[in-house]
Design an enzyme around this catalytic site. Sequence first.
Site, mmCIF file in Angstrom:
data_model
loop_
_atom_site.group_PDB
_atom_site.id
_atom_site.type_symbol
_atom_site.label_atom_id
_atom_site.label_comp_id
_atom_site.label_asym_id
_atom_site.label_seq_id
_atom_site.Cartn_x
_atom_site.Cartn_y
_atom_site.Cartn_z
ATOM 1 N N GLU A 1 3.475 -1.681 4.740
ATOM 2 C CA GLU A 1 3.110 -2.519 5.891
ATOM 3 C C GLU A 1 3.955 -3.780 5.957
ATOM 4 O O GLU A 1 4.310 -4.243 7.040
ATOM 5 C CB GLU A 1 1.612 -2.865 5.849
ATOM 6 C CG GLU A 1 0.695 -1.713 6.253
ATOM 7 C CD GLU A 1 0.469 -0.695 5.142
ATOM 8 O OE1 GLU A 1 0.935 -0.936 4.003
ATOM 9 O OE2 GLU A 1 -0.175 0.340 5.398
ATOM 10 N N HIS B 1 -11.881 1.067 6.029
ATOM 11 C CA HIS B 1 -11.403 1.707 7.263
ATOM 12 C C HIS B 1 -12.241 1.263 8.455
ATOM 13 O O HIS B 1 -12.399 1.995 9.411
ATOM 14 C CB HIS B 1 -11.449 3.237 7.145
ATOM 15 C CG HIS B 1 -10.504 3.797 6.133
ATOM 16 N ND1 HIS B 1 -10.720 3.702 4.791
ATOM 17 C CD2 HIS B 1 -9.321 4.450 6.278
ATOM 18 C CE1 HIS B 1 -9.725 4.275 4.134
ATOM 19 N NE2 HIS B 1 -8.858 4.733 5.009
#
Lengths: 356, 321
Positions: free
Chosen positions: B58, B125
């Site tokens: 990321e 999540h």
Amino acid sequence: MIRCLRRPPTAIVKTPATASTKKHSAKESFLTAYRHMLSARLLEDRLATLYRAGGKIVGGVYLSRGQEAFSAALAVQLKKGRDIYAGLIRDQAGRMAFGEPLLDTTRTYLGSALGPMRGRDGNIHRGRPKEGMPAMISHLGTSISVVAGMLLARRLQGRLGDTVGAASVGDGATSTGAFHEGLNMAAVEKLPMVIAIANNQFAYSTPTSRQFACADLIERARGYGVEGYKVDGTDLGDCLDVFEKAVERARHGHGPQMIVGTLLRLSGHGEHDDASYVPPQMRQSDLGRDCLPAAEKTIRSGKWLSDSEFDSLRIEVQQEIDQAFAQSMQEPAPDPYKETWSSFSTLELADGWQVR
Amino acid sequence: MSLTYLEAIREAQYEALRRDPNVFLYGQDIGAFGGAFKATKRLVDEFPKRVLDAPISEDAMVGVAIGAALEGARPIIEMQFADFSACGFNQIVNHAGTHYWRTGVPCPIVIRLPSGGTAGSGPFHSQSMESVYAHYPGLVILTPATVEDAYHMLLDAVALDDPVIFCEHKFLYYHLKADSLPDEAMPIGKARIARPGRHATIVTYSAMVHESIRAAEELQHDGYQIEVVDLRSVKPMDTETILGSVARTGRLLCVGESFPWGGVCAEVIARVVADGFHLLDAPPQRLNSKDTPIPYHPNLWRAHRPTALSIAAALRKLLQD
């Protein structure tokens, strides 16, 4: 000492130059690099003096003493205006060799409102992002993916051509996740990149023994699937050779090139740091050799410059530096009441951007 | 033609790629696989050179976007889940967010964050990151609550010269449908009155707009007309519309799915108290998720986040004050 860790998959195609022209071009690059090394050293000596005198420079001063050869050698091999160069903290010589004006340094250190950072950021945190010189942030390793992104964009836009992007870091940056992610990504995309690692033996005060456990940083190149070279970072000639080869290989489709220069930082992390943690025997070893007089010795032994040419070069460089400081000191400081306090370029989105 | 919120995001990306050859998509599994949620389904077939799979990096993904933007590209980064943007946090807040102000050179990147909770997704999540990124200067934070906004705001985000954190809600991906897309939408930075009312104002955004409307419908049975303001973008924040609504109703409840400490709801209340204290008939209230990680089991998850039920309860209390 130059060592290629991984045998190049194809032989390097060398232009069939005669020995004399090859030597001539090597001499030209050597002298160009030397000039930037000298300029960096004299400029930074002045910065250190100003820092100690107090008053003119508000933030820190970070010197590249001992690293000028490794820094300049990379940048002189790049094409100004076409390639990309992301210098870091100890790249005064490299930045100038890539075309950064002296005024950018003096204005940024002195906080001139006319400098590229306009007093909003200082010292080494500067750049010209639209001219292939991204402005570093303090978080190490982040420049690698940024340079990769610049190259990727040019590739998408069909204007990559034979562009090369270079990013300079130190041994400390190699421990960051950003370094790993950036280099890995660049290798996956097989981008024309050169990653220069100046192993100056200390990340601030932390020795390499507390930074990594591999025998040598160059071993990491194999893990990333990139070509790696190691060089004595105090020897300008060797540095020029290794960067010339690396830049050419990157330019010709061989993917990222990782170069580790072994050297010693001959100053503190910044001028606030006396570097008392560097053992005296290390300073006296080959690592502690000062690259600037070493380069002068090579120039003298080759009779590339006479004594008077040395003198006039030094005077010329000193005058340029004096002029840049004098000009920057007379320039206006940033004015908080005239500042546009908007971090958005789209001003209508800024929330309370006017000074209240 | 019927379109889901997720399909609108896919269509907006298709349109962005079609309009501007400088647009490209970069993210994990977004190429041939079409993305974890299929938000980039078949886009690689149409634009093979501009839909690129990224390694699980990321930090590097955002760094690549920043570098590409400096060269005139318009990158859209897909974080697989908003939660993982934490791994790219440094590049987002310290590099992209500071770039224009430091250098004078804009950094036009869009980072898509599939945000918010769905049953069974658990602590890693399900997160909503808008409050975290809104704290930092230099980032535009968009939180579309409708199919129309998901489409138009994503296109607006790509056209904007500043870095945009695009918080798209996973709970709305399949639930929310629209018959067609309007040609135009409200500009970025303007809030929308999602439901008019006169007894109390709910200021909210993203999936909580729909929970809030359900709560408002519930209270209608008791004779209360609740106004629901959909912020659309949390940064910039449309303080004017918020104050206008509070002026009409005299009562404020702010609802957000993110964690309670600080954040968007706290910001709304601070602004209303500072600039509209005289408009308030009762102390302003907020309702966020609980101050724990987001639970896995649906029983716990439903109790963790605000729902129409808990919003209605908060409203009843507010109306009695």
